[in-house]
Design an enzyme around this catalytic site. Structure first.
Site, PDB file in Angstrom:
ATOM      1  CG  ASP A   1      -3.614   3.747  -3.640  1.00 10.24           C
ATOM      2  OD1 ASP A   1      -4.533   2.924  -4.235  1.00 10.24           O
ATOM      3  OD2 ASP A   1      -3.994   4.425  -2.654  1.00 10.24           O
ATOM      4  CD  GLU A   2      -5.135  -0.263  -0.943  1.00  7.62           C
ATOM      5  OE1 GLU A   2      -5.663  -1.569  -0.996  1.00  7.62           O
ATOM      6  OE2 GLU A   2      -5.742   0.844  -0.434  1.00  7.62           O
TER       7      GLU A   2
ATOM      8  CG  ASP B   1      -1.970   1.025   1.171  1.00  6.50           C
ATOM      9  OD1 ASP B   1      -1.808   1.964   0.418  1.00  6.50           O
ATOM     10  OD2 ASP B   1      -2.854   1.096   2.168  1.00  6.50           O
TER      11      ASP B   1
END
Lengths: 77, 415
Positions: free
Chosen positions: B107-108, B11
């Site tokens: 973003d992950e 993350d």
């Protein structure tokens, strides 16, 4: 002043698409690059941004030369 | 012996704000917030740096509120192109270790590194190092034997940290956490659990199976399995995950919508654009979902199945409107609406025609084909439904170009 300076670069592209800088211009001087010691993805540490970082030898001096996403070359002063 | 999987969830910490700071190091020690365009009323905080968070800045609040809390807040307009680039670079780093990389938003990502010569923890350390050195951003990584615990792990220590959750330590590490930390436990589920005096993940794991099934159905059973670490869900390869599963558009209107009439115009606009995109990909949908976010930024998503697969804007709009009628209580005005079509089928080789297609449906199809043609030549606003002309709320909206950043997280259920 610290900052990013975009520079004119003469580079060679081989059949695999690998780009190697051969010389760059600083002011009126054209500086030949004796050797590329390392080529890796890296962030620019002084002002920000990132790109492919070439560790180059100009005479006896080691310098970082970066190529960004838009294929522009810059050095950090 | 059965092999224990080694799964990482990575993350990127405060992704948008971190990218901005990586691009401009002078922002590094300042409170930074990424915001939308105030002129289009997207003027809300989309992301904030850890320093801005310390000042009490909240995602979703208006710029003026944020400025009041923190007058030195530096505002940066969102630059989707930059975030996509950093996201792509991050995935390239992940792929040095495995091709099983499943992105979850920009973003992950989950990674399955089972069988790698290095341990999950060692790989996590190398990934964190590469992110710092090559991109100038930090990531938090959870290392575990299933996706749910890996995700929990990445949330436990921030920024730039690794948390390892094993079959031996999960009872100590995971069970004391609040139930709402578990993937897919939203506000409503949390409330239901609290009513049963189940507050932590451990409470949920140890609760009576029958009780959970009775209260929360299949969803509850799934959550309980997650809480016990019995999640077998595989990490998909990026290619599998990126196969189009749904087509959606959402928008925040220039002023809040106060009644169904106003909302109807926006729904038709969104549905038309979803349908046009479906047709462009030669797809048709069987399920229609509507995302409704009120002026307090609380959102709900409701969905229904169509009688037959469709790529028609009118069909999608009618379904969307009936969902809105059935589920939106109008105790608050609406700030944002989204429409999406899922359960997709290719229309390339076959169209499942009902035995008798009413002439009206055929006319609608022909009409929408003509709309696509006109818009491809002269732009989206070259032709509009008459419904739009008397609705000023829709005048400035162009759903095709409107890639709403805030909807990314919201549609993923983070509100």
């Amino acid at each position: 002043m610290e900052g990013k300076t975009y520079v004119w670069v003469r580079a060679r592209t081989d059949v695999n698409g690998t780009v190697t800088p051969e010389a760059f211009r600083r002011g009126d001087e054209l500086l030949p690059i004796a050797r590329v010691a390392e080529r890796r993805e890296a962030r620019a540490t002084k002002q920000g941004g990132r790109g492919i970082r070439y560790t180059i030898l100009v005479g006896q001096t080691r310098l970082y030369l970066y190529m960004d996403e838009d294929r522009r070359w810059f050095v950090e002063e | 012996m059965e092999t224990v999987r080694s799964i990482l969830h990575s993350d990127c910490n405060s992704f948008y704000a971190s990218v901005e700071a990586a691009e401009d190091l002078s922002l590094k020690d300042k409170p930074v917030a990424v915001c939308g365009d105030p002129a289009l009323r997207h003027g809300i905080i989309l992301a904030k740096s850890p320093l801005a968070k310390q000042c009490g800045i909240l995602t979703g609040e208006a710029i003026w509120q944020a400025k009041q809390k923190c007058p030195t807040l530096v505002l940066v307009p969102a630059d989707q192109r930059k975030y996509l680039l950093y996201s792509r670079k991050m995935r390239a780093i992940y792929r040095r270790y495995t091709h099983q990389v499943e992105p979850y938003g920009l973003d992950e990502s989950w990674l399955d590194v089972t069988g790698h010569a290095l341990s999950g923890e060692e790989i996590a350390a190398q990934i964190r190092n590469s992110a710092r050195e090559e991109l100038g951003i930090t990531v938090s990584i959870g290392v575990s034997y299933n996706k749910v615990f890996a995700k929990l792990g990445s949330d436990m220590r921030k920024p730039d940290a690794t948390t390892v959750i094993t079959p031996d330590n999960f009872r100590d590490k995971v069970w004391p956490l609040p139930a709402s930390d578990l993937l897919y436990v939203g506000r409503a589920t949390r409330r239901r659990l609290a009513q049963m005096a189940l507050y932590t993940i451990g409470d949920l794991a140890c609760a009576n199976d029958g009780l959970i099934r009775a209260a929360l159905g299949k969803n509850g059973e799934m959550l309980q399995r997650f809480a016990r670490g019995e999640d077998e869900d595989p990490v998909l390869c990026a290619e599998e995950a990126e196969e189009i599963k749904s087509v959606g558009n959402s928008t925040t209107t220039p002023h809040d919508l106060r009644d169904e009439e106003e909302a109807k115009a926006v729904l038709y606009l969104l549905a038309d654009s979803v349908a046009a995109r479906l047709r462009a990909h030669r797809l048709a949908c069987r399920t229609v979902s509507v995302w409704m976010r009120d002026s307090q930024l609380h959102s709900i998503i409701r969905q229904c199945r169509l009688g037959t697969t469709s790529d028609s804007g009118s069909d999608i709009a009618r379904a969307a409107l009936s969902l809105l009628r059935a589920h939106y209580p109008w105790d608050l005005p609406l700030r944002s609406l989204g429409v999406s079509g899922s359960d997709l089928n290719s229309t390339e080789h076959m169209v499942q025609l009902p035995l008798w297609t009413p002439p009206k449906a055929l006319r609608e199809r022909a009409l929408e084909g003509a709309l696509d043609d006109i818009r491809s030549r002269w732009g989206h606003n070259a032709i509009r439904r008459g419904l739009m002309l008397c609705r000023p709320a829709t005048q400035d909206l162009n759903p095709v170009d409107d890639h709403d950043l805030q909807s990314l997280g919201a549609m993923r259920g983070r509100g």
